[in-house]
Design a protein around this motif. Structure first.
Motif, PDB file in Angstrom:
ATOM      1  N   THR A  42       0.848  -1.185   0.000  1.00 49.16           N
ATOM      2  CA  THR A  42       0.000   0.000   0.000  1.00 49.16           C
ATOM      3  C   THR A  42       0.885   1.237   0.000  1.00 49.16           C
ATOM      4  O   THR A  42       1.808   1.336   0.809  1.00 49.16           O
ATOM      5  N   ASP A  43       0.595   2.140  -0.960  1.00 50.09           N
ATOM      6  CA  ASP A  43       1.395   3.357  -1.020  1.00 50.09           C
ATOM      7  C   ASP A  43       0.800   4.363  -0.043  1.00 50.09           C
ATOM      8  O   ASP A  43      -0.082   5.127  -0.372  1.00 50.09           O
ATOM      9  N   ILE A  44       1.285   4.332   1.141  1.00 50.68           N
ATOM     10  CA  ILE A  44       0.711   5.197   2.168  1.00 50.68           C
ATOM     11  C   ILE A  44       1.861   5.858   2.914  1.00 50.68           C
ATOM     12  O   ILE A  44       2.932   5.255   3.084  1.00 50.68           O
ATOM     13  N   ASP A  45       1.640   7.083   3.287  1.00 52.40           N
ATOM     14  CA  ASP A  45       2.695   7.831   3.965  1.00 52.40           C
ATOM     15  C   ASP A  45       2.958   7.189   5.329  1.00 52.40           C
ATOM     16  O   ASP A  45       2.066   7.086   6.170  1.00 52.40           O
ATOM     17  N   THR A  46       4.176   6.723   5.511  1.00 54.41           N
ATOM     18  CA  THR A  46       4.466   5.985   6.742  1.00 54.41           C
ATOM     19  C   THR A  46       5.592   6.663   7.515  1.00 54.41           C
ATOM     20  O   THR A  46       6.576   7.103   6.931  1.00 54.41           O
ATOM     21  N   HIS A  47       5.412   6.684   8.806  1.00 54.85           N
ATOM     22  CA  HIS A  47       6.464   7.214   9.650  1.00 54.85           C
ATOM     23  C   HIS A  47       7.318   6.047  10.136  1.00 54.85           C
ATOM     24  O   HIS A  47       6.846   5.179  10.861  1.00 54.85           O
ATOM     25  N   VAL A  48       8.577   6.013   9.661  1.00 60.16           N
ATOM     26  CA  VAL A  48       9.460   4.906  10.045  1.00 60.16           C
ATOM     27  C   VAL A  48      10.667   5.491  10.757  1.00 60.16           C
ATOM     28  O   VAL A  48      11.273   6.431  10.271  1.00 60.16           O
ATOM     29  N   ILE A  49      11.015   4.909  11.900  1.00 58.97           N
ATOM     30  CA  ILE A  49      12.213   5.416  12.572  1.00 58.97           C
ATOM     31  C   ILE A  49      13.435   4.701  12.023  1.00 58.97           C
ATOM     32  O   ILE A  49      13.322   3.615  11.454  1.00 58.97           O
ATOM     33  N   PRO A  50      14.636   5.317  12.162  1.00 65.92           N
ATOM     34  CA  PRO A  50      15.828   4.692  11.587  1.00 65.92           C
ATOM     35  C   PRO A  50      16.066   3.300  12.170  1.00 65.92           C
ATOM     36  O   PRO A  50      15.625   2.996  13.270  1.00 65.92           O
ATOM     37  N   LYS A  51      16.809   2.504  11.373  1.00 67.25           N
ATOM     38  CA  LYS A  51      17.103   1.136  11.809  1.00 67.25           C
ATOM     39  C   LYS A  51      17.979   1.133  13.046  1.00 67.25           C
ATOM     40  O   LYS A  51      18.703   2.078  13.316  1.00 67.25           O
ATOM     41  N   GLY A  52      17.961   0.020  13.749  1.00 70.18           N
ATOM     42  CA  GLY A  52      18.847  -0.137  14.898  1.00 70.18           C
ATOM     43  C   GLY A  52      18.067  -0.214  16.197  1.00 70.18           C
ATOM     44  O   GLY A  52      16.919   0.211  16.271  1.00 70.18           O
ATOM     45  N   LEU A  53      18.744  -0.789  17.187  1.00 74.24           N
ATOM     46  CA  LEU A  53      18.093  -0.930  18.482  1.00 74.24           C
ATOM     47  C   LEU A  53      19.070  -0.542  19.586  1.00 74.24           C
ATOM     48  O   LEU A  53      20.162  -1.103  19.696  1.00 74.24           O
ATOM     49  N   ASP A  54      18.691   0.461  20.366  1.00 73.73           N
ATOM     50  CA  ASP A  54      19.423   0.784  21.588  1.00 73.73           C
ATOM     51  C   ASP A  54      18.436   1.418  22.558  1.00 73.73           C
ATOM     52  O   ASP A  54      17.239   1.511  22.267  1.00 73.73           O
ATOM     53  N   GLU A  55      18.941   1.833  23.683  1.00 71.61           N
ATOM     54  CA  GLU A  55      18.060   2.364  24.714  1.00 71.61           C
ATOM     55  C   GLU A  55      17.299   3.589  24.197  1.00 71.61           C
ATOM     56  O   GLU A  55      16.119   3.788  24.511  1.00 71.61           O
ATOM     57  N   GLY A  56      17.980   4.374  23.353  1.00 72.14           N
ATOM     58  CA  GLY A  56      17.363   5.581  22.802  1.00 72.14           C
ATOM     59  C   GLY A  56      16.117   5.247  21.996  1.00 72.14           C
ATOM     60  O   GLY A  56      15.088   5.930  22.086  1.00 72.14           O
ATOM     61  N   VAL A  57      16.207   4.174  21.194  1.00 70.75           N
ATOM     62  CA  VAL A  57      15.071   3.763  20.366  1.00 70.75           C
ATOM     63  C   VAL A  57      13.885   3.398  21.255  1.00 70.75           C
ATOM     64  O   VAL A  57      12.736   3.775  20.990  1.00 70.75           O
ATOM     65  N   ILE A  58      14.182   2.685  22.318  1.00 71.22           N
ATOM     66  CA  ILE A  58      13.104   2.263  23.215  1.00 71.22           C
ATOM     67  C   ILE A  58      12.455   3.478  23.883  1.00 71.22           C
ATOM     68  O   ILE A  58      11.234   3.583  23.966  1.00 71.22           O
ATOM     69  N   ARG A  59      13.309   4.397  24.332  1.00 67.04           N
ATOM     70  CA  ARG A  59      12.767   5.626  24.953  1.00 67.04           C
ATOM     71  C   ARG A  59      11.933   6.408  23.938  1.00 67.04           C
ATOM     72  O   ARG A  59      10.901   6.983  24.265  1.00 67.04           O
ATOM     73  N   TYR A  60      12.397   6.390  22.679  1.00 67.23           N
ATOM     74  CA  TYR A  60      11.695   7.133  21.631  1.00 67.23           C
ATOM     75  C   TYR A  60      10.309   6.523  21.368  1.00 67.23           C
ATOM     76  O   TYR A  60       9.301   7.219  21.327  1.00 67.23           O
ATOM     77  N   ILE A  61      10.285   5.162  21.225  1.00 63.63           N
ATOM     78  CA  ILE A  61       9.001   4.486  20.996  1.00 63.63           C
ATOM     79  C   ILE A  61       8.053   4.813  22.141  1.00 63.63           C
ATOM     80  O   ILE A  61       6.884   5.156  21.947  1.00 63.63           O
TER      81      ILE A  61
END
Lengths: 483, 452
Positions: free
Chosen positions: A24-43
């Motif tokens: 589906t061509d839909i505008d999607t918000h994707v965060i950059p790849k990778g996993l660290d504590e920052g990503v978890i806090r961001y989610i």
């Protein structure tokens, strides 16, 4: 019957195409790849979560870092780079559509194409649907009508916001973040999923359903479902899933937790149709899921029914912990693998309370070059006196290059329980085909008849709407002109 | 630290004495065994297929090893008390792990039953020793590293041995002892032989670690029966692994019976390498007290048109623990395979535990395979029925349990042994096995031996 013709029909019969592979061509918000504590806090911050949930995620992440990828399954899993995955993707739309009109038309079209027309469903079938695309829940239907009965059916993000006490009370109690590698990963990064609470004495008047869809590329889907059935409650819950066709593999690591209180009944049905990869085994979803229900109350009942036709690799063992006296666990499964698919799936029945009963019926169908394993544990604790288990797992082989394996584990620790296990493995009986031919049924139809008959014991356990879909799915996966 | 290390140290320290007392064929494989063991550990509880057996712990205690092959006095000249009446056999004794000759055996021409140290048999030993049991298995590797003696059974092509060959393993020592026994069986094409191997412990107060590796080669069209009967003591820990290779058209029957033991771990590994071969693997265990019986089986179908049938039964009383882990593997391109596996168990006491894991791994489609496992109790209706007809509860229990075991006993292809087993099983269930006529004599034997 010529052997070659037989083979051709079989290969035609098993050579169906995947219907849901569109993007589906839909505008999607994707965060950059990778996993660290920052990503978890961001989610956690995007979702506006309370502090306790962030702490839960971080603890899970810390624990996950200490774990190794499990390798005991009868699967050949290529190494997964967990830093090459984006852990959050969401279709962009205004927060919380108030009515159908506010839902992005592209999204609605997507679900229409999947046969999950949110409006249709709402008008006709009387099934309440929670649609989850990538990491977030898009729309839940019928919420208001359910609310009149006190039934809560919403996305888990909303539940965290609106019913924090309930979520806090039950989250992680059935599947703790320490449970296994993928459960820890999910606990750290889970984005959305469904939350169901059926209050005391309420029989949920309609089937509840969640439709999961992976759309964005290079993302993983980590949903988390929590179902609580309070005393004397009843609910039937359906889950379906699809994904686009892509050459790279995508990871789906979900958790489903179910709590069943006194005299309550939960019926959980899944039709799993993630993209299985192409005929050469390229692409497809890695479906690594932890599903477990705790029958906490006396006379509680949990029934799992699953039809597994998709995913490149499936690693999934929906389980029942039968803690309440006289509680009942059931597991009915049809797992079909084709081409280069691999499946290691089964169940666990842990008998803790007295007079507990469990039934396992597992039907495996292997075609192409696929490997299909049943792995199940039945454990009867010393205090689970007078417990009863019956297990039947059959495998049907449709090609000489496929594999069917059975790994049951039975552990009985008292003298009043009876546990039975039986399994058979064979190819389609030539005599049965001959019998059908004699009566004017073509070989192709005969194979369809036999496969359908073989799976029927499980398909009849599905709610009607799903049984039709599941039957169609089996037909598609074994396309030729079966059925 | 792994329990293997103490054996490696022991070997390094006494290498010359171990090798001096052993034939060259056995010494030749020791470097490979050493290499296979280095940095390894024995399987421990929780490892796959070792869910209840902790081999690390079983090998850990400090047992003595008879490195210098000191002769142990045992009354083997007299007929052994626990023998099978009405069964005439070619009887051989193995005292601890030392093969003794036989005065009575009358074998057909060409048939050899001898010690692995026998220089005349070097050719056969060199050809088959260490070829079937894989050295990368830690149990096999440790046995290969330390073994100094064993038994060779050789039946040349086309020879039929009418009288069964019986090997009686006697365990007898004053202090804790580890035995490393090796049995090599070669049944060449078209030959037929039946073997009865029984374990007896004469020094019932001594701790034994009784290890053995059995390798059997069964040639084309050959027939081979192996009855492995364990009547040891509660202080005996037995680790046995049996490796069998079957060629086309061969017929193999293995029956592993555990009647009295302490801790037992049996591995049966059968590879079917030729078409139209038939295998029957059965076993039973009757365990009470704190006995532990763990049978692990593997049947590999590597050729088409073969048939295997496997059946294990357990009756567990008191705090006994039973385990059965079995696997049937059908390799690709082995059409027309039929393989069945069954494990049935009775837990007769609230604290008895049974663990079972019957597995099928199938890579070809033209097969008929099935397996089943049950854990349950005696049929209460049948118990009630018998009691209403004046049969006491205890008697009814014994009758039902005997009936439960009957198909394992019926699979025995030696009538006299079948009768004897029925008798032993009956006594075992009645709880009077230790007082049975022949064994009560054996008991007095034990006392006599001790006084010496």
């Amino acid at each position: 019957m010529e052997k070659d013709t037989d083979k051709n029909i079989l290969s035609e019969a098993t050579g169906g195409e995947y219907k849901y592979g569109f993007v589906t061509d839909i505008d999607t918000h994707v965060i950059p790849k990778g996993l660290d504590e920052g990503v978890i806090r961001y989610i956690s911050s995007i979702k506006g979560e309370p502090e306790w949930l962030l702490r839960f995620r971080l603890k899970a992440y810390e624990h996950w870092k200490s774990l190794k990828v499990p390798e005991w399954a009868h699967l050949n899993i290529p190494p997964i780079d967990f830093n090459d995955i984006s852990y959050y993707a969401a279709p962009k739309q205004k927060e919380g559509p108030k009515s159908m009109d506010e839902v992005d038309p592209e999204l609605r079209k997507t679900f229409d194409k999947l046969g999950i027309s949110l409006e249709e469903q709402m008008r006709l079938s009387g099934v309440a649907v929670d649609a989850v695309m990538d990491s977030v829940s898009v729309k839940t239907t019928y919420k208001e009508r359910l609310a009149e009965l006190g039934v809560i059916f919403c996305s888990i993000s909303e539940a965290v916001r609106d019913y924090p006490d309930l979520v806090k009370k039950y989250l992680g109690t059935v599947v703790p973040y320490t449970d296994n590698f993928y459960a820890a990963l999910n606990s750290a990064v889970f984005s959305d999923g469904s939350f169901v609470y059926i209050p005391k004495g309420v029989r949920c008047p309609m089937e509840l359903s969640t439709y999961f869809r992976i759309n964005a590329a290079d993302t993983g889907q980590f949903e988390r479902t929590l179902i609580v059935a309070d005393d004397d409650a009843y609910v039937s819950y359906l889950e379906g899933c699809t994904a686009p066709m892509r050459d790279e593999n995508q990871l789906h690591a979900a958790i489903v937790e179910i709590v069943v209180e006194d005299h309550a009944t939960v019926k959980y049905s899944t039709v799993q149709n993630w993209y299985p990869g192409d005929k050469d085994g390229k692409g497809g979803i890695y479906n690594f899921v932890t599903k477990r229900g705790l029958c906490r109350g006396d006379f509680s009942k949990l029934s799992w029914t699953q039809v597994e036709t998709g995913s490149a690799i499936t690693w999934k063992y929906p389980s029942c912990v039968l803690a309440g006296d006289n509680s009942v666990g059931e597991f009915y499964s049809v797992a079909l693998t084709n081409n280069y698919q691999q499946a290691d799936t089964g169940t666990k029945m842990i008998h803790l309370g007295r007079d507990t009963r469990s039934t396992i019926v597992s039907k495996g169908i292997s075609a192409g070059h696929s490997q299909n394993s049943y792995r199940g544990l039945v454990r009867v604790a010393p205090k689970a006196v007078n417990s009863r288990n019956y297990t039947q797992c059959d495998s049907l082989l449709l090609s000489d290059t496929s594999g069917a394996h059975t790994f049951p584990y039975i552990d009985v620790r008292n003298d009043s329980s009876v546990v039975e296990h039986e399994a058979t493995t064979s190819k389609i009986n030539e005599e049965q085909i001959f019998y059908c031919n004699q009566r004017g049924i073509s070989t192709e139809d005969a194979i369809g008849l036999i496969v359908n008959g073989y799976a029927k014991e499980v398909l009849t356990k599905l709610p009607m709407e799903f049984a039709v879909e599941a039957q169609k799915l089996l037909q598609v996966s074994l396309e030729g002109s079966i059925g | 630290m792994s329990s293997i290390n103490q054996y490696i140290d022991l070997y390094n320290q006494y290498r010359h004495r171990i090798e001096a007392a052993a034939p060259a064929a056995l010494n030749a494989l020791r470097p490979a065994a050493m290499a296979a063991l280095e940095g390894k550990r024995m399987p421990a509880k929780g490892d796959e297929n070792y869910e209840i057996s902790d081999l690390e712990a079983m090998y850990a205690p400090d047992y003595g090893i008879n490195i210098d092959r000191l002769n142990v006095i045992a009354d083997t000249d007299e007929p052994f008390r626990c023998d099978v009446p009405n069964l005439s056999t070619n009887l051989y004794y193995i005292v601890n792990d030392m093969h003794r000759g036989s005065n009575q055996a009358k074998l057909p021409d060409g048939v050899i039953v001898t010690s692995l140290r026998d220089a005349d048999a070097t050719g056969i030993i060199n050809k088959h020793y260490g070829k079937i049991a894989p050295i990368d298995n830690p149990q096999v590797a440790l046995n290969t590293l330390l073994v100094q003696d064993g038994t060779l059974v050789y039946v040349p092509a086309g020879v039929i041995v009418d009288k069964p060959i019986q090997l009686v393993n006697l365990l007898r020592a004053e202090g804790a002892l580890m035995t490393n026994r090796r049995v090599l069986i070669v049944v060449e094409a078209g030959a037929q032989v039946k073997m009865l191997v029984c374990d007896h412990t004469q020094s019932i107060d001594t701790d034994f670690l009784n290890t053995q590796v059995v390798e059997a080669y069964v040639g084309e069209g050959a027939t081979f029966d192996l009855y492995d009967l364990e009547e040891a003591s509660e202080k005996t820990c037995r680790i046995s692994s049996t490796w069998i290779r079957q060629e086309a058209g061969s017929n193999v029957l293995i029956n592993g019976i555990t009647l009295t033991n302490g801790t037992t771990r049996n591995d049966f590994h059968i590879d079917i390498n030729g078409q139209h071969a038939e295998t029957r693997l059965s076993g039973m265990a009757i365990a009470s007290g704190r006995q532990l019986v763990d049978n692990h089986t593997f049947i590999g179908h590597n050729a088409s048109y073969c048939h295997s049938n496997e059946m294990f039964k357990y009756v567990l009383d008191d705090e006994a623990v039973g385990a059965f882990t079995g696997k049937i593997l059908v390799s690709p391109d082995c059409p027309r395979t039929e393989a069945y596996q069954s494990n049935r168990n009775i837990c007769a006491s609230p604290r008895a535990k049974m663990y079972t894991k019957p597995q099928l791994e199938i890579y070809t489609d033209d097969v008929k395979c099935g397996h089943g496992a049950t854990v349950g109790q005696l049929d209460q209706d049948a118990m009630f029925y018998m009691q209403t007809r004046g049969i006491s509860c205890q008697e009814a229990r014994t009758l039902l349990m005997q009936a439960f075991m009957s198909d394992i006993i019926d699979s025995v292809r030696l009538e006299a042994l079948r009768d004897r087993l029925r008798h032993l099983v009956e006594k075992r269930f009645a709880g009077t096995l230790a007082q049975c006529r022949s064994c009560s004599v054996a008991q007095s034997c034990h006392t006599k031996i001790k006084k010496k």
